[in-house]
Design a protein around this motif. Structure first.
Motif, mmCIF file in Angstrom:
data_model
loop_
_atom_site.group_PDB
_atom_site.id
_atom_site.type_symbol
_atom_site.label_atom_id
_atom_site.label_comp_id
_atom_site.label_asym_id
_atom_site.label_seq_id
_atom_site.Cartn_x
_atom_site.Cartn_y
_atom_site.Cartn_z
ATOM 1 N N ALA A 1 0.834 -1.210 0.000
ATOM 2 C CA ALA A 1 0.000 0.000 0.000
ATOM 3 C C ALA A 1 0.866 1.257 0.000
ATOM 4 O O ALA A 1 0.608 2.192 -0.766
ATOM 5 N N ARG A 2 1.886 1.283 0.849
ATOM 6 C CA ARG A 2 2.764 2.459 0.895
ATOM 7 C C ARG A 2 3.419 2.693 -0.461
ATOM 8 O O ARG A 2 3.442 3.819 -0.964
ATOM 9 N N MET A 3 3.949 1.634 -1.070
ATOM 10 C CA MET A 3 4.623 1.764 -2.359
ATOM 11 C C MET A 3 3.666 2.300 -3.427
ATOM 12 O O MET A 3 3.992 3.225 -4.167
ATOM 13 N N THR A 4 2.462 1.730 -3.498
ATOM 14 C CA THR A 4 1.489 2.165 -4.495
ATOM 15 C C THR A 4 1.103 3.620 -4.284
ATOM 16 O O THR A 4 1.059 4.404 -5.234
ATOM 17 N N LEU A 5 0.828 3.997 -3.046
ATOM 18 C CA LEU A 5 0.429 5.378 -2.766
ATOM 19 C C LEU A 5 1.560 6.358 -3.079
ATOM 20 O O LEU A 5 1.314 7.449 -3.599
ATOM 21 N N GLN A 6 2.788 5.978 -2.783
ATOM 22 C CA GLN A 6 3.919 6.847 -3.111
ATOM 23 C C GLN A 6 4.069 6.988 -4.622
ATOM 24 O O GLN A 6 4.334 8.089 -5.116
ATOM 25 N N LEU A 7 3.913 5.893 -5.362
ATOM 26 C CA LEU A 7 4.010 5.944 -6.821
ATOM 27 C C LEU A 7 2.933 6.838 -7.431
ATOM 28 O O LEU A 7 3.138 7.447 -8.475
ATOM 29 N N CYS A 8 1.787 6.898 -6.758
ATOM 30 C CA CYS A 8 0.674 7.728 -7.238
ATOM 31 C C CYS A 8 0.748 9.161 -6.716
ATOM 32 O O CYS A 8 -0.165 9.952 -6.960
ATOM 33 N N ALA A 9 1.822 9.485 -6.003
ATOM 34 C CA ALA A 9 2.001 10.825 -5.419
ATOM 35 C C ALA A 9 0.841 11.192 -4.500
ATOM 36 O O ALA A 9 0.369 12.324 -4.478
ATOM 37 N N PHE A 10 0.376 10.209 -3.719
ATOM 38 C CA PHE A 10 -0.690 10.440 -2.748
ATOM 39 C C PHE A 10 -0.159 11.343 -1.640
ATOM 40 O O PHE A 10 1.042 11.429 -1.413
ATOM 41 N N ARG A 11 -1.024 11.989 -0.925
ATOM 42 C CA ARG A 11 -0.644 12.939 0.134
ATOM 43 C C ARG A 11 0.122 12.242 1.270
ATOM 44 O O ARG A 11 -0.469 11.589 2.112
ATOM 45 N N THR A 12 1.420 12.416 1.292
ATOM 46 C CA THR A 12 2.243 11.775 2.314
ATOM 47 C C THR A 12 2.079 12.425 3.685
ATOM 48 O O THR A 12 2.456 11.823 4.692
ATOM 49 N N ASP A 13 1.491 13.618 3.755
ATOM 50 C CA ASP A 13 1.245 14.252 5.057
ATOM 51 C C ASP A 13 0.219 13.454 5.869
ATOM 52 O O ASP A 13 0.119 13.639 7.083
ATOM 53 N N LEU A 14 -0.497 12.547 5.223
ATOM 54 C CA LEU A 14 -1.492 11.717 5.909
ATOM 55 C C LEU A 14 -0.909 10.388 6.389
ATOM 56 O O LEU A 14 -1.560 9.670 7.121
ATOM 57 N N PHE A 15 0.316 10.066 5.971
ATOM 58 C CA PHE A 15 0.919 8.782 6.297
ATOM 59 C C PHE A 15 1.382 8.718 7.746
ATOM 60 O O PHE A 15 1.899 9.689 8.288
ATOM 61 N N ALA A 16 1.199 7.558 8.333
ATOM 62 C CA ALA A 16 1.742 7.251 9.658
ATOM 63 C C ALA A 16 2.353 5.859 9.582
ATOM 64 O O ALA A 16 1.909 5.014 8.801
ATOM 65 N N VAL A 17 3.381 5.631 10.393
ATOM 66 C CA VAL A 17 4.086 4.350 10.377
ATOM 67 C C VAL A 17 3.282 3.251 11.073
ATOM 68 O O VAL A 17 3.263 2.115 10.633
ATOM 69 N N ASP A 18 2.616 3.598 12.179
ATOM 70 C CA ASP A 18 1.837 2.596 12.907
ATOM 71 C C ASP A 18 0.624 3.253 13.560
ATOM 72 O O ASP A 18 0.502 4.478 13.573
ATOM 73 N N LEU A 19 -0.255 2.432 14.097
ATOM 74 C CA LEU A 19 -1.494 2.937 14.694
ATOM 75 C C LEU A 19 -1.234 3.852 15.885
ATOM 76 O O LEU A 19 -1.930 4.847 16.062
ATOM 77 N N ASP A 20 -0.247 3.528 16.705
ATOM 78 C CA ASP A 20 0.050 4.361 17.871
ATOM 79 C C ASP A 20 0.445 5.773 17.451
ATOM 80 O O ASP A 20 -0.032 6.752 18.026
ATOM 81 N N HIS A 21 1.343 5.877 16.458
ATOM 82 C CA HIS A 21 1.755 7.202 15.975
ATOM 83 C C HIS A 21 0.574 7.949 15.345
ATOM 84 O O HIS A 21 0.403 9.147 15.548
ATOM 85 N N ALA A 22 -0.236 7.233 14.590
ATOM 86 C CA ALA A 22 -1.395 7.862 13.943
ATOM 87 C C ALA A 22 -2.367 8.389 14.978
ATOM 88 O O ALA A 22 -2.850 9.520 14.869
ATOM 89 N N ALA A 23 -2.659 7.586 15.987
ATOM 90 C CA ALA A 23 -3.590 8.019 17.033
ATOM 91 C C ALA A 23 -3.035 9.213 17.799
ATOM 92 O O ALA A 23 -3.778 10.144 18.127
ATOM 93 N N ALA A 24 -1.737 9.203 18.065
ATOM 94 C CA ALA A 24 -1.112 10.317 18.784
ATOM 95 C C ALA A 24 -1.177 11.597 17.952
ATOM 96 O O ALA A 24 -1.454 12.677 18.476
ATOM 97 N N GLU A 25 -0.966 11.493 16.641
ATOM 98 C CA GLU A 25 -1.046 12.662 15.769
ATOM 99 C C GLU A 25 -2.462 13.238 15.746
ATOM 100 O O GLU A 25 -2.651 14.447 15.769
ATOM 101 N N LEU A 26 -3.453 12.368 15.725
ATOM 102 C CA LEU A 26 -4.837 12.844 15.706
ATOM 103 C C LEU A 26 -5.249 13.447 17.047
ATOM 104 O O LEU A 26 -6.075 14.354 17.088
ATOM 105 N N ALA A 27 -4.667 12.934 18.127
ATOM 106 C CA ALA A 27 -5.001 13.455 19.452
ATOM 107 C C ALA A 27 -4.406 14.835 19.669
ATOM 108 O O ALA A 27 -4.849 15.580 20.527
ATOM 109 N N GLY A 28 -3.382 15.130 18.904
ATOM 110 C CA GLY A 28 -2.942 16.469 18.935
ATOM 111 C C GLY A 28 -1.665 16.882 19.436
ATOM 112 O O GLY A 28 -1.285 17.918 19.723
#
Length: 114
Positions: A87-114
């Motif tokens: 998924a990461r490779m495909t999204l990068q090849l498509c120039a998808f918004r990398t500002d939305l990417f997170a490495v794991d659920l913990d980091h993603a949840a922490a980013e959303l929490a603020g």
């Protein structure tokens, strides 16, 4: 019937969408309906793509539509793509918004929490 590709959970205030297997033209529409039905009232959304083994253009389009809809409603979203993987490779090849990417659920949840 979409249980083989998508499951849901709550992580803090966010609705977590866990995708797995192949996301392609054959199932993207059904997966999209399930995601929209579950996330319409969500305050924030995490989409975990780390178990996706294949993502084609229909899957990328699905993610683009979901991100666009959530952006319009002012709802934060993160795509959990790991450090590598299909998924990461495909999204990068498509120039998808990398500002939305997170490495794991913990980091993603922490980013959303603020």
């Amino acid at each position: 019937m979409t249980d083989q590709w998508v499951t849901f959970s709550k992580i803090g205030p966010a609705e977590a969408v866990h995708l797995k297997g192949e996301i392609d033209l054959a199932n993207a529409h059904a997966i999209g309906r399930a995601i929209v039905a579950r996330t319409t009232a969500a305050d924030a959304v995490l989409i975990d793509l780390t178990a996706v083994s294949f993502l084609d253009s229909a899957g990328v389009r699905l993610l683009d539509l979901i991100v666009g809809e959530l952006d319009e409603r002012g709802k934060p979203i993160r795509l959990v793509v790991g450090e590598r993987g299909a998924a990461r490779m495909t999204l990068q090849l498509c120039a998808f918004r990398t500002d939305l990417f997170a490495v794991d659920l913990d980091h993603a949840a922490a980013e959303l929490a603020g």
